[in-house]
Design an enzyme around this catalytic site. Structure first.
Site, mmCIF file in Angstrom:
data_model
loop_
_atom_site.group_PDB
_atom_site.id
_atom_site.type_symbol
_atom_site.label_atom_id
_atom_site.label_comp_id
_atom_site.label_asym_id
_atom_site.label_seq_id
_atom_site.Cartn_x
_atom_site.Cartn_y
_atom_site.Cartn_z
ATOM 1 N N LYS A 156 0.843 -1.188 0.000
ATOM 2 C CA LYS A 156 0.000 0.000 0.000
ATOM 3 C C LYS A 156 0.885 1.247 0.000
ATOM 4 C CE LYS A 156 -4.276 1.575 2.179
ATOM 5 N NZ LYS A 156 -5.353 1.205 3.112
ATOM 6 N N GLU B 22 -19.543 -4.552 10.203
ATOM 7 C CA GLU B 22 -20.446 -3.761 11.046
ATOM 8 C C GLU B 22 -21.531 -4.611 11.693
ATOM 9 O OE1 GLU B 22 -18.364 -1.034 8.318
ATOM 10 O OE2 GLU B 22 -19.460 -2.920 8.023
ATOM 11 N N ARG C 98 -25.196 -0.908 7.104
ATOM 12 C CA ARG C 98 -25.048 -2.342 6.867
ATOM 13 C C ARG C 98 -25.446 -3.173 8.082
ATOM 14 N NH1 ARG C 98 -19.267 -2.223 3.698
ATOM 15 N NH2 ARG C 98 -18.626 -1.088 5.540
#
Length: 628
Positions: A282, A368, A396
């Site tokens: 990343k 979540e 969600r």
């Protein structure tokens, strides 16, 4: 000197490039992404990490025919540049410019709109089913990663894709990060995986050994199936994926274009779903982002030379900063308080709490639903969980909020950051539905602060409340007022009269819109129109005593103000109460109309939605002027 990127007029042009040219093109793409994000902000580190992967994909697959779905979407900047948006890339995330995420209406090459994690495998499987039903022949590729494999929907997709056995490619972009450091058993599993060519060799040796046993070899081989599977699971790097029904390849270097090309070219020979495990870094190509990938995951404007964000030194602390400080206070004063987040310890401001109270902090990854039900379990056992989520991501966990928290009336507090219009991230990230989807749930208390002191007070109130509560607060800087020496607990459902006597125009505002209401009232007073301003504080329960007081004073116009969808929101709650009480008062509701709001700066979006103080005052003046 002409850049290679200038020669890319069409994605198919990538397939004409030699390996050295592809490597040079990767450097050009990274420079463009860094330059643009430095000016506009954006998801820098994830997109830098996938540049080489993107080039390898499009040098083998045909974007005109094949479908590539980028999970989460913030890893797709190179994809955008290479699929016809190079000239407009400088407008990334700006008003009327291109979006920061794949969007089907923006480009035919954006096969599926993304912005929330873990959806790519399910969407790709759906496309592969239709492809097969129609008898067509094209590849469907899901690029999942940046933590998205910690999300439950990804496993649901893997499970069904493996069961169906249809031709499908899943590329796992394993950068060991999501927004913050990945967590969970899957992350640990992936970190242990190494290349294991010994599996194929061992499998061949075992089969050969049994088959060479005279007369009984084949029979023994069949009875040894469990043994073989056990060996396979023990020494195969992707044994778990293969048990799910996928052919596993990898891990391979996600920055070695040649290696990836060699693998991708062989995928057409595999019948059924295949998972290619690609390791990337990343922030690749920009040292500050490589060293601090979490900080550069999503970043505002920054100095390209130093990597330091460009900030206004006079800006007050953000609401997230106030939340962070208050959570530390609560951690010390209330030992039942535990903190939970879904892969966002930095974004939600919980890193300080995690450092000070590591045994009471839990990052569950991009999950979540699990976060909320785990919180319900903790509450049932005597703790008071504070679940910090962005408003848009809390959507969600709707069923878990209803069934696991509110139905059982458990003391769980939802701390909803980035509520309202969030700016450049656009419609996938605007938190403008939470009043609406929480208000109709029994037992739920919903509050929103007008300033930083009120946020602090509401967090204390929620932490001491023996039931479900939600505190929602906006992105960005708070108002800059001085914090009180001590927080105080608010009376549930009690509003605050800020100014006025209840006559003229009654402005009932909640959360971030209180500031606009105060300014609108000032403009109205200059136009000789009396105005009353009420900070409602609570969407649920409403302060009906305050509403009844207003009914008695008969204001000429009721005005509700919210940074939420009008459908089912705060204004709807007031209108419903008025209708049920038989009041004939006229009501104007200000909020988000029944449409998705595009990206842009927050001031631009407020103006687009008609929510600036001047716009509010102008419409009130026009309305009152038109009354008999």
């Amino acid at each position: 000197m002409e850049q290679i990127l200038d020669s890319i007029k069409h994605p198919a042009d990538i397939q004409k490039l030699s390996l050295p040219h592809l490597q040079s093109l990767a450097a050009e793409l990274r420079r463009m992404i860094i330059d643009t994000c430095a000016k506009n902000g954006g998801h820098l580190a994830p997109s830098l990490g996938t540049v080489d992967l993107t080039l390898a994909l499009y040098s083998v697959f045909n974007p005109e025919k094949d479908r590539v779905i980028w999970d989460v979407g913030h890893q797709a900047y190179a994809h955008k540049i290479l699929t016809g948006r190079r000239e407009s890339f400088a407008t990334l995330r700006t008003m009327s410019g291109i979006t920061g995420f794949p969007k089907r209406s923006e480009s035919k090459y954006d096969a599926f709109g993304t912005g929330h994690a873990s959806t790519s495998i399910s969407a790709a499987l759906g496309m592969s089913i239709v492809r097969d039903l129609e008898g067509k022949d094209y590849s469907v590729v899901a690029v999942i990663g940046d933590g998205a494999l910690t999300g439950g929907e990804a496993y649901e997709g893997l499970n069904y894709a493996g069961a169906l056995g249809r031709r499908l490619v899943v590329i796992l972009n394993d950068n060991e990060m999501s927004i913050d450091k990945n967590v969970g058993a899957m992350s640990e599993y992936l970190s242990r995986i190494k290349l294991a060519p010994q599996y194929a060799r061992a499998k061949k040796d075992i089969e050969g050994f049994f088959r060479n046993i005279p007369r009984i070899g084949d029979t023994v081989l069949k009875t040894a199936e469990y043994l073989k599977d056990g060996v396979k699971a023990a020494i195969t790097p992707g044994g778990w994926f293969e048990e799910m029904g996928f052919s596993y390849i990898g891990p391979i270097d996600g920055h070695n274009i040649e290696s990836m090309q060699a693998v991708f070219r062989q995928l057409s020979h595999i019948d059924g779903p295949v998972l290619v495990h690609v390791r990337t870094r990343k922030g690749k190509g920009y040292l500050p982002a490589e060293e601090k990938p979490d900080r550069f995951h999503g970043i505002s404007r920054f100095n390209k030379a130093t990597g330091e964000p460009i900030k206004n030194p006079a800006a007050p602390p953000s609401y997230t900063d106030i939340f962070s400080r208050t959570m530390l206070e609560l951690g010390y004063s209330n030992h039942s308080v535990v903190a939970i987040t879904a892969a966002m310890p930095s974004g939600t401001g919980l890193k300080a709490f995690a450092k000070q109270f590591p045994e009471r902090f839990f990052d569950v990854g991009i999950a979540e639903e699990h976060a909320v039900t785990m919180a319900a379990g903790m509450a049932a056992a005597g703790a008071h969980p504070m679940v910090a989520l962005y408003s848009t991501f809390a959507q969600r966990a709707y069923d878990q909020i209803v069934h696991d928290v509110c139905l059982q009336n458990l003391p769980v507090t939802l701390c909803l950051d980035r509520a309202g219009l969030v700016g450049a991230d656009g419609p996938t990230h605007h938190g403008v539905f939470d009043y609406s989807y929480l208000r109709h749930i029994p037992n739920m208390v919903i509050m929103a602060p007008k300033d930083e002191n009120e946020l602090r007070n509401m967090l204390y109130t929620a932490a001491g409340y023996d039931g479900p509560a939600a505190v929602r607060y906006p992105r960005g800087s708070a108002t800059g007022i001085e914090l009180a020496e001590e927080a105080r607990v608010l009376e549930i459902g009690r509003a605050e009269l800020i100014s006025g006597d209840g006559r003229g125009a009654a402005l009932l505002a909640i959360g971030s819109m209180v500031k606009q209401a105060i300014e609108a009232a000032r403009i109205l007073n200059m136009a000789n129109i009396k105005a009353t301003v009420i900070n409602m504080r609570f969407v649920k329960p409403l302060d009906t005593a305050m509403l009844n007081w207003l009914i008695e004073r008969q204001p000429s116009l009721w005005v509700t103000l919210e940074e939420n969808a009008l459908a089912g929101g705060f204004g709807s709650a007031v209108a419903e109460y008025m209708a049920d009480s038989g009041s004939q008062c006229r009501i104007m509701r200000f909020g988000i109309k029944d449409e998705f709001i595009e990206h842009g700066s927050c001031p631009q979006l407020l103006e687009k939605c008609g929510l600036t103080a001047q716009q509010i005052a102008d419409r009130i003046i026009e309305n009152i002027g038109g009354m008999d």
